[in-house]
Each structure stands twice: as C-alpha cells, then as structure tokens.
Motif scaffolding. Structure first.
Motif, PDB file in Angstrom:
ATOM      1  N   GLU A   1     -10.139  -8.888  12.376  1.00 59.54           N
ATOM      2  CA  GLU A   1     -10.073  -7.241  12.724  1.00 59.54           C
ATOM      3  C   GLU A   1      -9.706  -7.442  14.123  1.00 59.54           C
ATOM      4  N   ALA A   2      -8.618  -6.553  14.499  1.00 61.86           N
ATOM      5  CA  ALA A   2      -8.107  -6.325  15.743  1.00 61.86           C
ATOM      6  C   ALA A   2      -9.045  -5.258  16.637  1.00 61.86           C
ATOM      7  N   ALA A   3      -9.522  -4.208  15.892  1.00 57.97           N
ATOM      8  CA  ALA A   3     -10.323  -3.141  16.673  1.00 57.97           C
ATOM      9  C   ALA A   3     -11.488  -2.893  15.845  1.00 57.97           C
TER      10      ALA A   3
ATOM     11  N   ASP B   1     -12.839  13.127  10.002  1.00 57.88           N
ATOM     12  CA  ASP B   1     -13.947  13.926  10.150  1.00 57.88           C
ATOM     13  C   ASP B   1     -14.356  14.525   8.672  1.00 57.88           C
ATOM     14  N   ALA B   2     -13.580  14.823   8.061  1.00 56.73           N
ATOM     15  CA  ALA B   2     -13.750  15.473   6.679  1.00 56.73           C
ATOM     16  C   ALA B   2     -13.148  14.811   5.474  1.00 56.73           C
ATOM     17  N   VAL B   3     -14.071  14.267   4.283  1.00 57.30           N
ATOM     18  CA  VAL B   3     -13.175  13.476   3.394  1.00 57.30           C
ATOM     19  C   VAL B   3     -13.893  14.305   2.130  1.00 57.30           C
ATOM     20  N   GLU B   4     -12.940  14.252   1.109  1.00 59.32           N
ATOM     21  CA  GLU B   4     -13.437  15.160  -0.169  1.00 59.32           C
ATOM     22  C   GLU B   4     -12.836  14.619  -1.336  1.00 59.32           C
ATOM     23  N   ASN B   5     -12.259  13.323  -1.406  1.00 52.68           N
ATOM     24  CA  ASN B   5     -11.736  12.554  -2.454  1.00 52.68           C
ATOM     25  C   ASN B   5     -12.116  11.261  -2.784  1.00 52.68           C
ATOM     26  N   VAL B   6     -13.474  10.810  -1.915  1.00 54.03           N
ATOM     27  CA  VAL B   6     -13.956   9.525  -2.177  1.00 54.03           C
ATOM     28  C   VAL B   6     -15.154   9.680  -3.075  1.00 54.03           C
TER      29      VAL B   6
ATOM     30  N   ARG C   1      -4.493   6.248   0.041  1.00 59.04           N
ATOM     31  CA  ARG C   1      -5.720   6.987   0.217  1.00 59.04           C
ATOM     32  C   ARG C   1      -7.052   5.869   0.469  1.00 59.04           C
ATOM     33  N   ILE C   2      -8.013   6.721   0.841  1.00 62.31           N
ATOM     34  CA  ILE C   2      -9.077   5.551   0.925  1.00 62.31           C
ATOM     35  C   ILE C   2      -9.562   4.832  -0.277  1.00 62.31           C
ATOM     36  N   ALA C   3      -9.847   5.523  -1.259  1.00 58.02           N
ATOM     37  CA  ALA C   3     -10.195   4.891  -2.660  1.00 58.02           C
ATOM     38  C   ALA C   3      -9.146   4.023  -3.098  1.00 58.02           C
ATOM     39  N   THR C   4      -7.918   4.223  -3.123  1.00 57.82           N
ATOM     40  CA  THR C   4      -6.802   3.308  -3.584  1.00 57.82           C
ATOM     41  C   THR C   4      -6.860   2.177  -2.706  1.00 57.82           C
ATOM     42  N   ALA C   5      -7.245   2.152  -1.396  1.00 58.54           N
ATOM     43  CA  ALA C   5      -7.287   1.070  -0.347  1.00 58.54           C
ATOM     44  C   ALA C   5      -8.357   0.162  -0.771  1.00 58.54           C
ATOM     45  N   GLN C   6      -9.514   0.907  -1.186  1.00 58.17           N
ATOM     46  CA  GLN C   6     -10.697   0.286  -1.700  1.00 58.17           C
ATOM     47  C   GLN C   6     -10.416  -0.725  -3.021  1.00 58.17           C
TER      48      GLN C   6
ATOM     49  N   ALA D   1       3.379  -4.256   9.237  1.00 58.75           N
ATOM     50  CA  ALA D   1       3.460  -5.809   8.554  1.00 58.75           C
ATOM     51  C   ALA D   1       3.456  -6.791   9.485  1.00 58.75           C
ATOM     52  N   LEU D   2       2.599  -7.827   9.038  1.00 58.66           N
ATOM     53  CA  LEU D   2       2.756  -9.202   9.721  1.00 58.66           C
ATOM     54  C   LEU D   2       3.889  -9.744   9.597  1.00 58.66           C
ATOM     55  N   ASN D   3       4.552 -10.841  10.597  1.00 61.43           N
ATOM     56  CA  ASN D   3       5.721 -11.460  10.561  1.00 61.43           C
ATOM     57  C   ASN D   3       5.165 -12.415   9.402  1.00 61.43           C
TER      58      ASN D   3
ATOM     59  N   ILE E   1     -14.310  -2.080  12.662  1.00 62.72           N
ATOM     60  CA  ILE E   1     -14.685  -2.082  11.386  1.00 62.72           C
ATOM     61  C   ILE E   1     -14.696  -0.585  10.667  1.00 62.72           C
ATOM     62  N   GLY E   2     -13.973  -0.447   9.736  1.00 64.77           N
ATOM     63  CA  GLY E   2     -13.786   0.777   9.216  1.00 64.77           C
ATOM     64  C   GLY E   2     -12.195   1.218   9.163  1.00 64.77           C
ATOM     65  N   GLY E   3     -11.454   0.715  10.186  1.00 65.13           N
ATOM     66  CA  GLY E   3     -10.121   1.238  10.342  1.00 65.13           C
ATOM     67  C   GLY E   3      -9.805   2.784  10.495  1.00 65.13           C
TER      68      GLY E   3
ATOM     69  N   GLN F   1     -13.008 -11.337  15.758  1.00 68.40           N
ATOM     70  CA  GLN F   1     -12.155 -10.096  16.665  1.00 68.40           C
ATOM     71  C   GLN F   1     -11.085 -10.350  17.149  1.00 68.40           C
ATOM     72  N   ALA F   2      -9.864 -10.296  16.614  1.00 62.79           N
ATOM     73  CA  ALA F   2      -8.590 -10.643  16.953  1.00 62.79           C
ATOM     74  C   ALA F   2      -7.387 -10.045  16.334  1.00 62.79           C
ATOM     75  N   ARG F   3      -6.397 -10.244  16.944  1.00 61.98           N
ATOM     76  CA  ARG F   3      -4.964  -9.603  16.431  1.00 61.98           C
ATOM     77  C   ARG F   3      -4.263 -10.468  15.758  1.00 61.98           C
TER      78      ARG F   3
ATOM     79  N   VAL G   1      -1.183  -8.152  -0.617  1.00 60.93           N
ATOM     80  CA  VAL G   1      -1.402  -7.026   0.244  1.00 60.93           C
ATOM     81  C   VAL G   1      -2.050  -6.046  -0.264  1.00 60.93           C
ATOM     82  N   ALA G   2      -3.009  -5.113   0.587  1.00 57.50           N
ATOM     83  CA  ALA G   2      -4.102  -4.166  -0.073  1.00 57.50           C
ATOM     84  C   ALA G   2      -3.680  -3.094   0.724  1.00 57.50           C
ATOM     85  N   GLY G   3      -4.147  -1.807   0.351  1.00 54.98           N
ATOM     86  CA  GLY G   3      -4.363  -0.601   1.083  1.00 54.98           C
ATOM     87  C   GLY G   3      -2.955   0.004   1.256  1.00 54.98           C
TER      88      GLY G   3
HETATM   89  C1  LIG Z   1      -6.277  11.608  10.342  1.00 58.09           C
HETATM   90  C2  LIG Z   1      -6.138  11.081   8.947  1.00 58.09           C
HETATM   91  C3  LIG Z   1      -6.832  11.664   7.753  1.00 58.09           C
HETATM   92  C4  LIG Z   1      -7.249  11.153   6.630  1.00 58.09           C
HETATM   93  N1  LIG Z   1      -7.778  11.666   5.672  1.00 58.09           N
HETATM   94  C5  LIG Z   1      -7.780  11.224   4.273  1.00 58.09           C
HETATM   95  C6  LIG Z   1      -8.729  11.714   3.512  1.00 58.09           C
HETATM   96  O1  LIG Z   1      -9.210  12.892   3.497  1.00 58.09           O
HETATM   97  N2  LIG Z   1      -8.866  10.960   2.282  1.00 58.09           N
HETATM   98  C7  LIG Z   1      -8.350   9.739   2.002  1.00 58.09           C
HETATM   99  O2  LIG Z   1      -8.274   9.268   0.749  1.00 58.09           O
HETATM  100  N3  LIG Z   1      -7.500   9.294   2.646  1.00 58.09           N
HETATM  101  C8  LIG Z   1      -7.234   9.806   3.955  1.00 58.09           C
HETATM  102  N4  LIG Z   1      -6.609   9.214   5.080  1.00 58.09           N
HETATM  103  C9  LIG Z   1      -5.817   7.987   4.818  1.00 58.09           C
HETATM  104  C10 LIG Z   1      -6.925   6.812   4.752  1.00 58.09           C
HETATM  105  O3  LIG Z   1      -7.468   6.844   6.099  1.00 58.09           O
HETATM  106  C11 LIG Z   1      -6.179   5.600   4.471  1.00 58.09           C
HETATM  107  O4  LIG Z   1      -5.435   5.386   3.192  1.00 58.09           O
HETATM  108  C12 LIG Z   1      -6.985   4.161   4.528  1.00 58.09           C
HETATM  109  O5  LIG Z   1      -7.803   4.118   5.583  1.00 58.09           O
HETATM  110  C13 LIG Z   1      -6.455   3.013   4.298  1.00 58.09           C
HETATM  111  O6  LIG Z   1      -7.016   1.964   4.254  1.00 58.09           O
HETATM  112  P1  LIG Z   1      -6.368   0.568   4.818  1.00 58.09           P
HETATM  113  O7  LIG Z   1      -7.678  -0.378   4.945  1.00 58.09           O
HETATM  114  O8  LIG Z   1      -5.394   0.227   4.127  1.00 58.09           O
HETATM  115  O9  LIG Z   1      -6.049   0.358   6.500  1.00 58.09           O
HETATM  116  P2  LIG Z   1      -6.621   1.153   7.765  1.00 58.09           P
HETATM  117  O10 LIG Z   1      -7.722   1.902   7.498  1.00 58.09           O
HETATM  118  O11 LIG Z   1      -5.497   1.377   8.604  1.00 58.09           O
HETATM  119  O12 LIG Z   1      -7.246  -0.185   8.415  1.00 58.09           O
HETATM  120  C14 LIG Z   1      -6.370  -1.342   8.658  1.00 58.09           C
HETATM  121  C15 LIG Z   1      -7.224  -2.238   9.713  1.00 58.09           C
HETATM  122  O13 LIG Z   1      -6.510  -3.466  10.252  1.00 58.09           O
HETATM  123  C16 LIG Z   1      -6.694  -3.569  11.407  1.00 58.09           C
HETATM  124  N5  LIG Z   1      -5.361  -4.234  11.749  1.00 58.09           N
HETATM  125  C17 LIG Z   1      -4.203  -3.662  11.931  1.00 58.09           C
HETATM  126  N6  LIG Z   1      -3.295  -4.536  12.339  1.00 58.09           N
HETATM  127  C18 LIG Z   1      -4.036  -5.828  12.542  1.00 58.09           C
HETATM  128  C19 LIG Z   1      -3.654  -6.925  12.980  1.00 58.09           C
HETATM  129  N7  LIG Z   1      -2.154  -7.202  13.322  1.00 58.09           N
HETATM  130  N8  LIG Z   1      -4.579  -7.970  13.032  1.00 58.09           N
HETATM  131  C20 LIG Z   1      -5.767  -7.676  12.794  1.00 58.09           C
HETATM  132  N9  LIG Z   1      -6.391  -6.374  12.406  1.00 58.09           N
HETATM  133  C21 LIG Z   1      -5.286  -5.470  12.323  1.00 58.09           C
HETATM  134  C22 LIG Z   1      -6.703  -2.154  12.176  1.00 58.09           C
HETATM  135  O14 LIG Z   1      -7.460  -2.195  13.346  1.00 58.09           O
HETATM  136  C23 LIG Z   1      -7.741  -1.284  11.005  1.00 58.09           C
HETATM  137  O15 LIG Z   1      -9.116  -1.599  11.138  1.00 58.09           O
HETATM  138  C24 LIG Z   1      -6.269   9.854   6.404  1.00 58.09           C
HETATM  139  C25 LIG Z   1      -5.784   9.235   7.313  1.00 58.09           C
HETATM  140  C26 LIG Z   1      -5.734   9.763   8.628  1.00 58.09           C
HETATM  141  C27 LIG Z   1      -5.041   9.190   9.731  1.00 58.09           C
END
Ligand SMILES: Cc1cc2nc3c(=O)[nH]c(=O)nc-3n(C[C@H](O)[C@H](O)[C@H](O)COP(=O)(O)OP(=O)(O)OC[C@H]3O[C@@H](n4cnc5c(N)ncnc54)[C@H](O)[C@@H]3O)c2cc1C
Length: 306
Positions: free
Chosen positions: A37-39, A49-54, A279-284, A245-247, A41-43, A85-87, A268-270
C-alpha cells in the motif's frame, strides 16, 4: 533486486476496500499474503463523509476504514498477512510466478497477484471539453466544506462524488453552479432535484486568467452554441477519475484493466476494473472473488505446502 522475504502465495497491491477484502479472503484460505500500500489502509474510504449503500449500517467511509485497519492489524498479529508500505510500479506474470516491482527497484515475487489500485483524479488537461492555463489547479469539491464557499462557485464536472458531498451536507444551505459536459449528463440527472444546484450543460469550456477583479474567466459554449463568460474566484474540481493501472497490466480503450484480459496469475479488483462498477460494495466483492478464483484455479505455487 529480488527480495526473497516477499516470496509468498498472493501479493495484493492497494489496501482500499478491494485490496483489504482480498487480504481477508486470502487469509481465510490459509494463503500467505503480502499487501502493498502506497498511502493509507482504506483507500478512498478515508475521504468519504457519508455512505448509504454499504451493508452493515455504515454511515461514513472513515468509520469503515477504521474497521478495515483493525481487521488487518488482527491478521498481521496472527502472522496471516504482512504489509509493505510502498508504491508498486509494475506487475508481470510468468508461467510459475508473478513479480511486482516497487519504486525503489525491489522486486516482490508470489504465486499470484491481485491489483486493486483504484482510480486517481482527472484534471483539465485530461479532458477533451475544457482548456485552462497550466497553473489552473482548483481544489477538489470533495475536500471542500460548504463553510469554505465564498461567493459564486463553479464546479467543473458532475462526477458521482457530487451526490455523496450533497448527502454529507444535507442540512447546509449553499448554491453551486455545476458545469456539466455531455458525458456527465446522466450523472447530473441523479442530483438534478437538489435545489442547491444550478446545472449548466455545456459542450466546451475555456478558462483563462484575468488581469483584474476575479482571477478566472470561464467561457462556456452551450448546446445551442451560444457563448457566455462568467468571472469568478471560486472553481472546484469534480471532473472524475482515471485508472491507476500498473505497468504490465492489459488495458482497454478507456485505460481500465478488465480482469479477464490479464495473465492467468493476475486478477484485478475494485475501481480499476471498469468505470461502471465503482462502488465500495463491488470493490469488496471483487477483491474477495479475485482471491477465490485464483485459489480454485489450482495454479501451481499458490497455497501448496510441503
Ligand atoms: C468523494 C467520494 C465519494 C464516494 N462515495 C461513495 C459512496 O457513497 N458509496 C460507494 O459505494 N462508493 C463511493 N465512492 C467510490 C468508492 O470510494 C470506490 O468505489 C472504492 O473506494 C474503490 O475501492 P478500491 O479498493 O478499488 O480503490 P481505492 O479505494 O481507490 O483504494 C486503492 C488503494 O490503492 C493504493 N494504491 C494506488 N496505487 C498504488 C500503487 N501503485 N502501489 C501501491 N498502492 C497503490 C491507494 O493508496 C489506495 O489505498 C466514492 C468515491 C469518492 C472519491
């Protein structure tokens, strides 16, 4: 440089909801797992601030992110997952392994990889419908609070964070002028009932710097080809996102990375999969499914022990 310590069953890149769900599923299958993870946990959850579909009565992304941090701490305490903890910059698939390369040149190896790096933010240079000077770098709508709004404020783009932001500040009064390119019209329709918005459908926007008064001139070309110019000091970025996308990943025409196009050891996920299911739920769900599909494909060097 190869790091033998990292040789593991599954490497997961990105610890948002997609990557953390993958890590939890991998641990439940007794797979040795390394999460990169580059930054934080939780992305993106850390900014919502507000979520209503998880499912699970979560009311904010930060609350859910804190729960994921606790989940991972528990897994790490049990030595069922480790965190680097790295990119990451690249991923490559081979017959017998995958390699993930980090920015410092370290190469991590594993039986398989799940890439869940999500999407990054677009700026004006990434669009085909807007132009602006090089130093035009407006703040993001979703990092701004209604109390920060001063005078007439223009929002560039109607991407979905707009709806979340409006729900987060449901009781607040303000007025936003939302500039909507043709590609965002269907997203603007989702929030058009909110009387705090003034929706401006446009074909083209040209932003220039002004020598006097308000610093920005926004020249808007409407659907009827009429041009109107607004002067303002307040512009917010809500243009949307682009895949991180990663190379080494196979990308489609929009830059996304459908899992079925990847090497057999890479899933690939999320959000990175497609613009459609962000969406959060589809990412999970996709994170968990990515690991299950690797596990049931019975690939050599995943989950087999002496
Ligand atoms: C403002 C905002 C509001 C939202 N509201 C909602 C909502 O209400 N309901 C909902 O369902 N969805 C919402 N979403 C969408 C939801 O946040 C995303 O669909 C979800 O977070 C996607 O999850 P993910 O794991 O694919 O990616 P992310 O949450 O983006 O996580 C990706 C992770 O990968 C890390 N990363 C990236 N590149 C690298 C790399 N090269 N090396 C190592 N680590 C890396 C990042 O640091 C990050 O931690 C919202 C998004 C935003 C921006």
């Amino acid at each position: 440089m190869t790091n033998p310590e990292s040789d593991t069953d599954v490497l997961i890149v990105g610890a948002g909801p997609g990557g953390t769900a993958a890590a939890l599923m991998a641990a439940s299958l007794q797979l040795r797992t390394v999460l990169v993870e580059a930054a934080h946990i939780g992305g993106k959850l850390c900014t919502i601030d507000a979520v209503e579909n998880v499912a699970g009565n979560w009311s904010s992304g930060t609350q859910l992110a804190a729960a994921l941090v606790a989940d991972l701490e528990w897994l790490r305490g049990q030595r069922r997952c480790s965190l680097i903890q790295a990119r990451a910059v690249a991923v490559s698939g081979f017959d017998d392994r995958v390699e993930v390369t980090l920015t410092d040149g370290t190469v991590l190896t594993a039986g398989a990889a799940v890439v869940a790096t999500g999407v990054g933010s677009l700026s004006v240079v990434d669009t085909e419908w807007a132009t602006a000077p090089d130093d035009f770098d407006p703040p993001f709508l979703w990092t701004t609070s209604p109390e920060d709004l001063r005078g007439r404020t223009y929002v560039l783009g109607a991407d979905r964070p707009l709806g979340t932001w409006l729900r987060s500040h449901a009781a607040k009064q303000f007025h936003l002028h939302v500039i909507v390119p043709p590609g965002d019209a269907y997203k603007a329709a989702e929030v058009a009932d909110d009387d705090r918005l003034h929706i401006l459908p446009v074909e083209q926007v040209d932003i220039t710097r002004s020598a006097h008064g308000d610093p920005w001139r926004i020249e808007v070309t409407g659907k009827d080809h009429q041009r109107v110019t607004y002067a303002t000091r307040n512009v917010l970025n809500n243009l949307g996102s682009k895949p991180e996308a990663l190379n080494g990943l196979q990308i489609d025409r929009a830059g996304y990375c459908p899992t079925e196009r990847q090497h057999k050891r890479i899933r690939v996920a999320g959000d990175l999969r497609s613009a459609r299911f962000q969406r959060i739920a589809t990412a999970q769900g996709s994170g968990a499914e990515a690991v299950l599909s690797l596990f049931y494909d019975n690939l050599e060097h995943i989950g087999q022990r002496e």
